[in-house]
Design a protein around this motif. Structure first.
Motif, mmCIF file in Angstrom:
data_model
loop_
_atom_site.group_PDB
_atom_site.id
_atom_site.type_symbol
_atom_site.label_atom_id
_atom_site.label_comp_id
_atom_site.label_asym_id
_atom_site.label_seq_id
_atom_site.Cartn_x
_atom_site.Cartn_y
_atom_site.Cartn_z
ATOM 1 N N ASN A 135 49.847 71.113 22.547
ATOM 2 C CA ASN A 135 51.082 71.479 21.646
ATOM 3 C C ASN A 135 52.223 70.327 22.119
ATOM 4 N N VAL A 136 52.204 70.015 23.112
ATOM 5 C CA VAL A 136 53.381 68.935 23.256
ATOM 6 C C VAL A 136 52.767 67.523 23.053
ATOM 7 N N LEU A 137 51.562 67.205 22.836
ATOM 8 C CA LEU A 137 51.106 65.863 22.137
ATOM 9 C C LEU A 137 51.522 66.235 20.811
ATOM 10 N N LYS A 138 51.220 67.297 19.927
ATOM 11 C CA LYS A 138 51.589 67.400 18.574
ATOM 12 C C LYS A 138 52.946 67.380 18.165
ATOM 13 N N SER A 139 53.896 67.686 19.232
ATOM 14 C CA SER A 139 55.313 67.839 19.084
ATOM 15 C C SER A 139 55.585 66.088 19.230
ATOM 16 N N GLN A 140 54.869 65.218 19.867
ATOM 17 C CA GLN A 140 55.354 63.964 20.048
ATOM 18 C C GLN A 140 54.592 63.133 18.526
ATOM 19 N N GLY A 141 54.150 63.741 17.700
ATOM 20 C CA GLY A 141 53.508 63.403 16.566
ATOM 21 C C GLY A 141 51.945 62.707 16.727
ATOM 22 N N VAL A 142 51.302 63.144 17.793
ATOM 23 C CA VAL A 142 49.872 62.800 18.067
ATOM 24 C C VAL A 142 49.000 63.619 17.079
ATOM 25 N N LYS A 143 48.172 63.106 16.460
ATOM 26 C CA LYS A 143 47.362 63.872 15.550
ATOM 27 C C LYS A 143 45.902 63.222 15.569
ATOM 28 N N LYS A 144 45.068 63.865 15.048
ATOM 29 C CA LYS A 144 43.595 63.766 14.767
ATOM 30 C C LYS A 144 43.180 62.321 14.620
ATOM 31 N N GLY A 145 42.458 61.645 15.404
ATOM 32 C CA GLY A 145 41.955 60.286 15.598
ATOM 33 C C GLY A 145 42.860 59.382 16.002
ATOM 34 N N ASP A 146 44.144 59.665 16.586
ATOM 35 C CA ASP A 146 45.189 59.017 17.237
ATOM 36 C C ASP A 146 44.541 58.585 18.620
ATOM 37 N N ARG A 147 44.792 57.572 19.151
ATOM 38 C CA ARG A 147 44.150 56.956 20.464
ATOM 39 C C ARG A 147 45.371 57.471 21.457
ATOM 40 N N VAL A 148 45.030 57.984 22.702
ATOM 41 C CA VAL A 148 45.913 58.110 23.653
ATOM 42 C C VAL A 148 45.417 57.740 25.126
ATOM 43 N N SER A 149 46.360 56.833 25.564
ATOM 44 C CA SER A 149 45.829 56.188 27.052
ATOM 45 C C SER A 149 46.413 57.220 28.033
ATOM 46 N N ILE A 150 45.523 57.580 29.017
ATOM 47 C CA ILE A 150 45.693 58.406 30.144
ATOM 48 C C ILE A 150 45.636 57.403 31.352
ATOM 49 N N TYR A 151 46.516 57.366 32.268
ATOM 50 C CA TYR A 151 46.449 56.565 33.347
ATOM 51 C C TYR A 151 47.236 57.262 34.583
ATOM 52 N N MET A 152 46.133 58.124 35.347
ATOM 53 C CA MET A 152 46.482 59.291 36.150
ATOM 54 C C MET A 152 45.659 59.301 37.374
ATOM 55 N N PRO A 153 46.289 59.954 38.280
ATOM 56 C CA PRO A 153 45.471 60.147 39.404
ATOM 57 C C PRO A 153 44.504 61.303 39.516
ATOM 58 N N MET A 154 43.598 61.838 40.497
ATOM 59 C CA MET A 154 42.643 62.502 40.395
ATOM 60 C C MET A 154 43.265 64.047 40.598
ATOM 61 N N VAL A 155 44.000 64.484 39.497
ATOM 62 C CA VAL A 155 44.566 65.638 39.633
ATOM 63 C C VAL A 155 44.304 66.671 38.463
ATOM 64 N N VAL A 156 44.518 67.790 38.545
ATOM 65 C CA VAL A 156 43.978 68.693 37.504
ATOM 66 C C VAL A 156 44.829 68.387 36.101
ATOM 67 N N GLU A 157 46.116 67.818 36.235
ATOM 68 C CA GLU A 157 46.689 67.519 34.827
ATOM 69 C C GLU A 157 45.806 66.453 34.212
ATOM 70 N N LEU A 158 44.954 65.637 34.862
ATOM 71 C CA LEU A 158 44.198 64.612 34.163
ATOM 72 C C LEU A 158 43.121 65.254 33.291
ATOM 73 N N VAL A 159 42.483 66.308 34.003
ATOM 74 C CA VAL A 159 41.755 67.062 32.998
ATOM 75 C C VAL A 159 42.407 67.901 31.851
ATOM 76 N N VAL A 160 43.376 68.367 32.099
ATOM 77 C CA VAL A 160 44.337 69.004 31.100
ATOM 78 C C VAL A 160 44.657 67.949 29.940
ATOM 79 N N ALA A 161 45.065 66.748 30.405
ATOM 80 C CA ALA A 161 45.607 65.763 29.357
ATOM 81 C C ALA A 161 44.286 65.374 28.516
ATOM 82 N N MET A 162 42.987 65.218 29.048
ATOM 83 C CA MET A 162 41.970 64.670 27.993
ATOM 84 C C MET A 162 41.401 65.920 27.365
ATOM 85 N N LEU A 163 41.432 67.173 27.815
ATOM 86 C CA LEU A 163 40.967 68.231 27.001
ATOM 87 C C LEU A 163 41.978 68.633 25.952
ATOM 88 N N ALA A 164 43.406 68.381 26.285
ATOM 89 C CA ALA A 164 44.206 68.679 25.326
ATOM 90 C C ALA A 164 43.762 67.407 24.062
#
Length: 636
Positions: A135-164
């Motif tokens: 929902n956060v991503l959608k609130s920032q205008g991210v939609k189907k097909g958009d590319r999202v760059s993730i640059y994070m350490p090995m934390v649970v939030e990294l899994v959360v971000a990729m699954l979101a």
């Protein structure tokens, strides 16, 4: 199919215990052969059974698996279950919670860098966090097909971000958190990412990595190249660090955004062939390739390989020591284990910190299966792993695969495959290997040459992002009709496959195809040599010559007498044709952070070429200049 023997050999191999065989998913070599034939001759039936474990909003409409591997017959393509719609996030979370009643089961035991820094995340909690961040991503205008760059350490939030991202149909592009600002910038621009997700920083062992500083530098480099990323979401991970660089026009706080977000987020139903993620891997030219994987085929393949290669059962606790920034972490930390409802360990730190031998100090009686990836493991290392770590109880699944393959393609199955130390053994289901000579002719029986695959499996890559021509050139033009792995391979008299190294490291010396891995093995058998790497160097008469780099054991000095002994050893082990032309003393070898020797760089050094291309994965850049300075004086 004739290349898979009717029965695995009983001599010079190691077998799994009877107890393991009793409950194994594939309990015998005969069962493996039966399933393998079915997977190749009737892929729709075989993979259709795998697909029954997942939720499909709509069914596929065309062929289950459609493809063209022959560039002379048109554009290369692979399609799996085209027309079906599903959502991989729904399948690895919602399905496990609501259909399989695993909501309270632990998804991850997170272990931080420092002992005692830990937490447990159940499937239900993981889904809640994923929905909120989606929902956060959608609130920032991210939609189907958009590319999202993730640059994070090995934390649970990294899994959360990729699954979101997967939940809303966005395409994640994870960049390993050890990469430089230039590397991050290059990947952001190539994939045209609309948003960056990062963290303030993290510790790798006792070293502080200021991730946000690197991310800011990368975004500035993007702007300098006329590409602007409008938003950067930062996770506050280091609670002791109060001062973090902040640009209110760009930066957003993860915790502030997620705090008010809803825990409900309907998944976006995606077509089977919609893109799931882009992951960059080094190319032969030095420019990274954006390997593109799609939804359904990747889901089926990682689920099946995880279940059968690691012989996963519902009460197992599984640990993959890789980083999610690599394909191993994508397939065998996130998607494969979660698709099976597994409980995993997610580890932020290093196996060498705080104690270099901590992993050997604890009881290992609970271990059942050991795995390995990366450089082909040599028999001596295999025996140590099997005997010391596994206490001669645990089968070793020495898997061969690539970022491009999505999952294991050559691998033992723990209870079914008698193991030969150092061999990748046999193909996984649906994978049809062949060995070709330099002319593209298929070799039968015991032979050595180029490893190729005849047909696709569901999880193979679909293209190089934004450059399909490069995809076709890299993997399909050398031998039309085959997927070219880029690796050499040997098949022994028992039908076992042995990976011998990159094709670039298969040298054609006076018409003889030589495996550099074989030469390296001969060199390291000398008591003075700790490690060796062999590359080709152009030769006006022989075509290619052997240029060898050797790292000596402590206390050993390099001299002409030793050089003569090493050349003699190779000549005696392999033959006169394999005698090294050049041997260079190399106190260190250039390696990636995952431990792979960068032979592409060594070839440049051997030829005295300073344009090295992309070296962002290099663990220690100081090695390079030292090797240039120590080049063999006759190698000009």
């Amino acid at each position: 199919l004739q290349m898979i023997p009717d029965k695995a050999p009983g001599e010079d191999v190691l077998h799994a215990s009877g107890d393991l065989k009793k409950e194994a998913h594939v309990p015998s070599f005969e069962k493996y052969k039966e399933l393998y034939i079915r997977s190749v001759e009737s892929p729709e039936e075989f993979w259709g059974d795998v697909a029954k474990d997942f939720f499909w909003k709509t069914k596929y409409t065309g062929k289950f698996l459609d493809y063209n591997f022959d560039v002379t017959k048109g554009e290369i393509f692979v399609k799996c279950m085209e027309g079906a719609t599903t959502n991989i996030c729904y399948n690895v979370l919602d399905r496990n919670i609501y259909e399989r009643k695993l909501g309270d089961k632990v998804a991850f035991y997170w272990e931080g860098n420092e002992p005692g820094d830990e937490k447990t995340v159940a499937y239900r909690e993981l889904l809640q966090q994923v929905c909120k961040f989606a929902n956060v991503l959608k609130s920032q205008g991210v939609k189907k097909g958009d590319r999202v760059s993730i640059y994070m350490p090995m934390v649970v939030e990294l899994v959360v971000a990729m699954l979101a991202c997967a939940r809303i149909g966005a395409v994640h592009s994870i960049v390993f958190a050890g990469f430089s600002a230039e590397s991050l910038c290059e990947r952001i621009i190539d994939s045209q990412c609309c948003i960056l997700i990062t963290a303030d920083g993290f510790y790798r062992g006792d070293k502080l990595i200021n991730l946000k500083l690197i991310a800011d530098e990368a975004l500035q480099k993007c702007r300098d190249k006329s590409f602007t990323v409008e938003k950067c979401i930062m996770l506050k991970h280091l609670t002791k660090e109060d001062e973090v660089p902040w640009n209110p026009e760009v930066d957003l706080c993860w915790h502030s955004l997620i705090g008010g977000a809803s825990e409900e987020c309907e998944p976006v139903w995606c077509d089977s062939e919609d893109p799931l993620f882009i992951l960059y891997t080094s190319g032969s030219t030095g420019k990274p390739k954006g390997v593109l994987h799609t939804v359904s085929g990747y889901m089926l393949y990682t689920a099946a390989t995880f279940k059968m290669v690691f012989d996963y059962h519902s009460d197992d606790v599984y640990w993959c020591t890789a980083d999610i920034g690599w394909i191993t972490g994508h397939s065998y930390i996130t998607y494969g284990p979660l698709a099976n409802g597994a409980t995993s360990v997610l580890f932020e730190g290093l196996p060498t910190y705080p104690d270099v031998i901590w992993c050997l100090l604890y009881k290992r009686t609970s271990l059942k299966i050991l795995g390995t990836v990366g450089e082909p493991i040599n028999p001596e290392a295999w025996q140590w792993y099997y005997s010391v770590v596994g206490e001669k109880r645990c089968p070793v699944v020495d898997t061969f695969w690539q970022t491009e393959t999505g999952g294991h393609v050559m691998t033992p199955l723990p209870a079914a495959t008698p193991m030969k130390p150092g061999s990748a053994t046999f193909p996984f289901f649906g994978v049809v290997p062949a060995i070709l000579n330099e002319s593209g002719e298929e070799l039968e029986g015991p032979s050595e040459g180029y490893l190729v695959f005849k047909q696709p499996w569901p999880g193979v890559m679909r293209t190089v992002y934004g450059n399909h021509e490069r995809f076709e050139t890299t993997y399909f033009k050398k031998f039309p009709g085959f997927y070219v792995t880029g690796d050499g391979c040997r098949r022994d008299k028992d039908g076992y496959y042995w990976i011998t190294g990159r094709i670039d490291d298969m040298l054609n010396v006076s018409g003889h195809l030589l495996s550099t891995a074989e030469v390296e093995s001969a060199l390291v058998e000398h008591e003075a040599v700790a490690e060796a790497a062999v590359v080709g160097r152009p030769h006006p008469v022989k075509g290619e010559s052997l240029y060898c780099f050797v790292t000596l054991n402590d206390g050993i000095n390099y001299n002409q007498k030793l050089e003569g002994e090493l050349k003699k050893q190779v000549r005696e082990k392999i033959g006169a044709i394999a005698t090294p032309d050049y041997i260079q003393n190399a106190p260190s070898l250039p390696k990636t952070r995952s431990g792979k020797i960068m032979r592409r760089v060594l070839r440049k050094i051997a030829c005295n070429e300073r344009d090295l291309g992309d070296v962002s994965t290099l663990a220690d850049s100081s090695v390079i200049e030292q090797l240039f300075d120590n080049r063999c004086c006759t190698a000009v």
